[in-house]
Structure formats: structure tokens, C-alpha cells
Design a protein around this motif. Structure first.
Motif, short mmCIF file in Angstrom:
data_model
loop_
_atom_site.label_atom_id
_atom_site.label_comp_id
_atom_site.label_asym_id
_atom_site.label_seq_id
_atom_site.Cartn_x
_atom_site.Cartn_y
_atom_site.Cartn_z
N SER A 1 0.89 -1.23 0.14
CA SER A 1 -0.01 -0.11 0.04
C SER A 1 0.95 1.48 0.00
CB SER A 1 -0.74 -0.06 1.29
OG SER A 1 -1.60 1.20 1.37
N LEU A 2 1.99 1.22 0.75
CA LEU A 2 2.88 2.38 0.95
C LEU A 2 3.42 2.77 -0.38
CD1 LEU A 2 4.51 4.64 2.23
CD2 LEU A 2 6.11 2.78 3.22
N LYS A 3 3.99 1.45 -1.07
CA LYS A 3 4.58 1.70 -2.25
C LYS A 3 3.76 2.16 -3.47
CE LYS A 3 7.48 -1.16 -5.52
NZ LYS A 3 7.80 -2.48 -5.67
N SER B 1 1.11 4.19 -2.77
CA SER B 1 0.94 5.76 -2.30
C SER B 1 2.30 6.62 -2.69
CB SER B 1 0.75 5.52 -0.77
OG SER B 1 0.53 7.10 -0.34
N ALA B 2 3.31 6.14 -2.29
CA ALA B 2 4.74 6.94 -2.53
C ALA B 2 4.95 7.02 -4.10
CB ALA B 2 5.62 6.32 -1.76
N ALA B 3 4.66 5.90 -4.61
CA ALA B 3 5.04 6.02 -6.17
C ALA B 3 4.10 7.00 -6.93
CB ALA B 3 4.65 4.63 -6.60
N VAL C 1 3.08 9.77 -5.70
CA VAL C 1 3.59 11.20 -5.28
C VAL C 1 5.10 11.47 -6.10
CG1 VAL C 1 4.23 12.67 -3.42
CG2 VAL C 1 2.25 11.35 -3.21
N ALA C 2 5.67 10.56 -5.94
CA ALA C 2 7.07 10.48 -6.35
C ALA C 2 7.32 10.65 -7.91
CB ALA C 2 8.05 9.34 -5.95
N HIS D 1 6.97 14.46 -9.41
CA HIS D 1 8.21 15.57 -9.39
C HIS D 1 9.51 14.92 -10.26
CE1 HIS D 1 9.43 19.48 -7.70
NE2 HIS D 1 7.99 19.30 -7.35
#
Lengths: 163, 163
Positions: free
Chosen positions: A151-153, A155-157, A159-160, A163
Motif C-alpha cells: 500500500s505504501l509503495k 501511495s509513494a510512487a 507522489v514521487a 516531481h
DNA sequence: GAAAATATTTCGAGCCTTAAAATATCAAAA
DNA sequence: TTTTGATATTTTAAGGCTCGAAATATTTTC
């Protein structure tokens, strides 16, 4: 229950923010702990660095070999970087550069027989270290962690990527 | 239910081992994703590196200042390393070395007024990045992750300490 | 005091990393 | 076919982090 122990919305927001930060710092601490342990043991037991180990590990998953650019993409590092790491592994006889029959600009990098043998020994040890490092957690917890990280992956992907 | 879908103990052990390995690889992937994002933004937005940011962050938590050796311990890097990072921050006016009144061998490193101001701005942004990166998870999940990582840290620290 | 321990710095070396320039080759358009 | 633009890789130059060991200075201990 007195009113003043209920945090106002700004206080609550700040508290929530700080929680994310603490979560990250804890995660970073865990990862560094494990990663440093692995680096140290790879060096002491096998005299190899983590990047070299990673490259070999990519090649083991792709027995047909990989082009430099593919290695670069999978390892998420620049091409020049892969050149350097590959050079060293070639010098040690663990890896070979073969000319690509399809594209004369490209090389195909493969493990040598010795490289395969050497990697297997290392991978086995590596797996053992992991078992030990996670052994203090219950299986249920490890499964749960695995799912949460997915789940974190995601989410972070998301956002990352922006940029 | 046919007997042969029940894995024998060796198969089961191997499967369990592989699970720990996969768990680690996923965790590493997550951490790298986030860490690289943070490094890139620290550089693009504030022209600073992660180790320098970390050092400042240690100092902010200790307004009375820290000796080089304390910094070294807290950052888990060698003393020579701290010397180099501190040198740069001094050059940029973000940090000062004061002579320790107690021990003439030692320095006490502190944030300057400018360093404090600069750090606050960066820390705020940093916290915002974290909120964004974790925003795809539900609060319950983040709490759960936080707890599981505590368990992992304990487990890993015990093993890592031995070697 | 002399010896052992401590706090830092300096030095040498290795590695990873990026960015940009240089080569070589391929592929597609004119 | 020739030109042109994209692709694959290497090379180069520079910066940073990292460690470990040796060198200094100072404190502590016996």
C-alpha cells in the motif's frame, strides 16, 4: 470531560503531520539497520559490495542476460554507474559482456558459470540473514507488514512520479 | 483434499525463507523510493544533502549543542565523516564549532541563528513531503505500520548487534 | 608522572552518483 | 540513399559519503 483537552483542528493537523514524519524516521532507521548489516556481512563474508551483489542478482533473474540499459533501468541508477560496476565484475570473472547479435551498439551482460556459482552461495547466506533479522516477528505480523508496504509503495510512487 | 498439495517441511521452510526475502526487498524498494525523492527535493529546493540535513536535525533536537563524538554516535557514522559534513555546514554559516569549556579536546557544535531558521523551513517542507507520500494509506494502516516497524526494529537490532 | 583512554582531525582510498560530452549504430523520413 | 534524429554505451570530470588508520592534543587513571 473538559473541553480543552479536545485538540482544535490545527493542533490535530500538526499532530497528524508529525506522525507521518515519525513513521518515516522509524522506517528509515529499520532499513538502515538491516542494510548496513547486509553490507557489512557481504563485505566480511564474501568481499563484495551491495551494488555488485544487486547487479548479479538482476542477472540471475534473467538468465538470457540483460543489456546495460536494462540493468540501468532495473537498478535505478545511471548508465555510467552500471558501466563501472560491470567493469569490476568482469575483472573478477563473475560476469561477461557479449556483443548483441541484434544491435551492435549494445552489449548483453551475463553471469559466468563462476558468477552463478558464487551468487548462489551468497544468495543463500543473504536469505539466511533475512530469516534471522525478521525472526523476532510473528508470521502474521510479517504478512501484515508485507501488505502494508504494498500500500505504501503505491501511495509513494504516485507522489514521487510527479516531481 | 489431496495429500500432495501439503508441502513437506523442507518445501515449507524454503517458502518461508523466500517470504522473508521478498518482504525485505519490498521494504527496501519503498524506502529507496521515498529516500531518493527526499534527496532530490532537498537538493532542488534547498541545495542541501541528506547527511547535512540529518546533522542539522540532530542539532535542532539538542539546542545546547552536541560534541562531534555525540553527533557521530547519533548519526551512526564515523568521526572523520562528521568532521567533513560539519566543515561544510560551517562554511555555509549554518553551524558553529565552539570550544567546550569542560574539555579542551572537544568542540560543541551548534546551529547558528541562520541555521535554525533555514532548518525550520526545510523541516516544514520535509514534513509536507511525508504527508503527501503516505497520503494514499489510511490512518489505521499507518498506525499499524508504525507498530510493526517497532517490532521489526527490535528483532533486527538483536541480530545485528551480534555481528 | 607515566601510561592508557578519549576527542578530533587528517589522510588515503574506494564507491556511488550525476551530468555532459563523445562514439557508434540504428531507424525512419525525405 | 542520404540525412537526421533517436538510441546504447562509454568516458570524463566533479562532488559526496564512507571507512579505517595514523596523528594530535588532552584528560584520566594508576
Amino acid at each position: 470531560m473538559p473541553k480543552n483537552i479536545i485538540p482544535d483542528s490545527e493542533t490535530r493537523a500538526t499532530a497528524e503531520h508529525a506522525k507521518d514524519l515519525r513513521l518515516w524516521l522509524r522506517m528509515l532507521a529499520c532499513t538502515n539497520l538491516i542494510e548496513n548489516h547486509v553490507r557489512a556481512r557481504l563485505r566480511s563474508d564474501f568481499d563484495i559490495t551491495l551494488p555488485r551483489f544487486d547487479l548479479m542478482s538482476q542477472l540471475e533473474r534473467s538468465p538470457q542476460g540483460l543489456k546495460m540499459g536494462e540493468l540501468s533501468k532495473r537498478m535505478m541508477v545511471t548508465g555510467g554507474n552500471v558501466t563501472g560496476i560491470t567493469d569490476q565484475l568482469v575483472r573478477e570473472g563473475l560476469v561477461v559482456r557479449e556483443d548483441s547479435p541484434k544491435d551492435r551498439r549494445a552489449y548483453i551482460v551475463k553471469l559466468t558459470a563462476e558468477g552463478r556459482k558464487s551468487f548462489r552461495r551468497m544468495a543463500e547466506a543473504h536469505e539466511g540473514w533475512m530469516v534471522a533479522l525478521f525472526s523476532g516477528m510473528e508470521e502474521r505480523q510479517r504478512d501484515e507488514l508485507y501488505d502494508l508496504l504494498a500500500s505504501l509503495k503505491t501511495s509513494a510512487a504516485k507522489v514521487a512520479a510527479k516531481h
